[in-house]
Design an enzyme around this catalytic site. Structure first.
Site, PDB file in Angstrom:
ATOM      1  N   LYS A 147       0.294   5.193   8.678  1.00 34.55           N
ATOM      2  CA  LYS A 147       0.792   5.309   7.181  1.00 34.55           C
ATOM      3  C   LYS A 147      -0.663   5.582   6.361  1.00 34.55           C
ATOM      4  O   LYS A 147      -0.651   6.634   5.726  1.00 34.55           O
ATOM      5  CB  LYS A 147       1.523   4.285   6.538  1.00 34.55           C
ATOM      6  CG  LYS A 147       1.844   4.370   5.122  1.00 34.55           C
ATOM      7  CD  LYS A 147       2.519   3.248   4.741  1.00 34.55           C
ATOM      8  CE  LYS A 147       2.155   1.804   4.859  1.00 34.55           C
ATOM      9  NZ  LYS A 147       1.055   1.103   3.733  1.00 34.55           N
TER      10      LYS A 147
ATOM     11  N   LYS B 139      -8.137   1.139  -1.825  1.00 36.68           N
ATOM     12  CA  LYS B 139      -7.622   0.651  -0.588  1.00 36.68           C
ATOM     13  C   LYS B 139      -7.442   1.572   0.530  1.00 36.68           C
ATOM     14  O   LYS B 139      -7.609   1.275   1.696  1.00 36.68           O
ATOM     15  CB  LYS B 139      -5.989   0.285  -1.094  1.00 36.68           C
ATOM     16  CG  LYS B 139      -5.062  -0.274   0.148  1.00 36.68           C
ATOM     17  CD  LYS B 139      -5.746  -1.478   0.934  1.00 36.68           C
ATOM     18  CE  LYS B 139      -4.810  -1.340   2.068  1.00 36.68           C
ATOM     19  NZ  LYS B 139      -5.181  -2.575   3.149  1.00 36.68           N
TER      20      LYS B 139
ATOM     21  N   THR C  90       0.980  -1.174  -0.118  1.00 36.88           N
ATOM     22  CA  THR C  90       0.122  -0.034   0.060  1.00 36.88           C
ATOM     23  C   THR C  90       0.871   1.283  -0.097  1.00 36.88           C
ATOM     24  O   THR C  90       1.678   1.803   1.285  1.00 36.88           O
ATOM     25  CB  THR C  90      -0.933   0.150   1.314  1.00 36.88           C
ATOM     26  OG1 THR C  90      -1.393  -1.117   1.422  1.00 36.88           O
ATOM     27  CG2 THR C  90      -2.057   1.170   1.278  1.00 36.88           C
TER      28      THR C  90
END
Ligand SMILES: NC(=O)c1ccc[n+]([C@@H]2O[C@H](COP(=O)([O-])OP(=O)(O)OC[C@H]3O[C@@H](n4cnc5c(N)ncnc54)[C@H](OP(=O)(O)O)[C@@H]3O)[C@@H](O)[C@H]2O)c1
Length: 289
Positions: free
Chosen positions: A240, A172, A95
């Protein structure tokens, strides 16, 4: 068809093992070589650099923590880009920021115009990775997707093609934005209930019986009550992804106050809890009192 797999962390470890279990010929590379022991035992070849992996594989899958880790393996004299020639297929399943995904796609096309690129981040944690039941979101070259579908099915239970890059990265990040806010809501509720002196098991039962009961409340709620912070989805990766969601909201001029608030809470406990599971946000809230 030889597959190169770069990144044998929590997720990559099991994803690569599932490819091996299905008889795929695998080259592997990981910064920490010890993590490849099981894969070598099961027939994989460890190569000494990402450049070697690119040279000796037809398809190269990347599963690393973040964009810094990805540039570490793509760039430099021994990087993946140096090893690209002819028609190779590169799939980034880490990701990373949507902008970085686009930049990576462009870098690959400049170095090796015949190569194909897909971004394919995953939904699901350590257990789905182990059981081969991930949800895989793909975007990029459709030809690469068609080539990869059988391999994706060895790692996941559901695979979606979304069109051009960075649509899979967007999806995502939004998934994890919702997950992070939900995780924060559970942690705050449990924290308040504990301070009031309510029984943990009663609040757990009630939260998991109501209209908003969900699998995450069941799993993470149980872990928090049992003081179990063994890492499935690392705290640092949740932070993150929330950071990406905050930046994306800014870029699209969308008001996302909950996302910013929960991201800030993750930042508060970052140094202390970064390597624990994301549900350690509960400890981060109590720790700051
Ligand atoms: N865990 C989950 O539940 C989950 C679920 C969905 C998506 N994801 C995403 O999937 C990706 C991988 O997650 P993970 O949980 O497997 O992460 P992880 O366990 O932290 O593993 C990270 C991997 O990246 C490598 N790495 C880190 N920094 C590096 C650097 N500077 N240079 C080279 N290699 C570096 C690590 O190598 P070493 O082994 O040498 O440290 C390891 O192979 C992340 O983007 C995460 O957000 C994770």
């Amino acid at each position: 068809m030889k597959i190169g797999f770069i990144g044998l962390g929590i997720m990559g470890n099991f994803m690569a093992l599932n490819l091996l279990k299905n008889g795929v010929a695998l080259n592997v590379y990981n910064r920490t070589k010890e993590k490849s022991k099981e894969h070598i035992k099961k027939g994989a070849t460890f190569l000494d650099s990402p450049k070697d992996v690119a040279k000796k594989s037809d398809i190269i899958i990347i599963m690393l923590s973040d964009s810094k880790a990805v540039s570490n393996i793509t760039d430099g004299d021994y990087g993946l880009l140096e090893g690209l020639d002819g028609e190779k297929t590169i799939i980034n399943m880490s990701t990373i920021e949507p902008d970085y995904s686009v930049a990576l796609f462009e870098k690959i096309k400049i170095k090796s115009p015949a190569s194909l690129f897909l971004e394919a981040p995953v939904i699901g944690s350590k257990i789905p990775a182990k059981e081969g039941t991930l949800i895989i979101l793909a975007a990029g070259d459709k030809k690469a997707y068609d080539l990869l579908i059988d391999y994706f099915n060895m790692m996941g239970k559901r695979v979606m093609y979304l069109g051009g890059i960075p649509k899979a990265s967007y999806l995502k990040i939004i998934n994890n934005q919702i997950m992070g806010i939900t995780m924060g809501a559970l942690a705050e509720g449990l924290n308040l209930s504990k301070k009031i002196g309510l029984d943990d098991n009663v609040i757990y039962d009630i939260v998991n019986s109501g209209a908003f009961a969900n699998q995450m409340f069941q799993l993470k709620g149980k872990n928090i009550i049992e003081n179990n912070y063994e890492t499935n989805f690392p705290y640092k990766h949740m932070q993150k992804d929330l950071d990406f969601a905050v930046k994306l909201s800014g870029e699209f001029k969308v008001f996302s106050p909950l996302t910013s608030a929960i991201n800030n809470s993750y930042i508060l406990g970052y140094d202390e809890f970064k390597d624990e599971d994301m549900c350690a946000i509960y400890k981060s809230l109590t720790f700051k009192k």
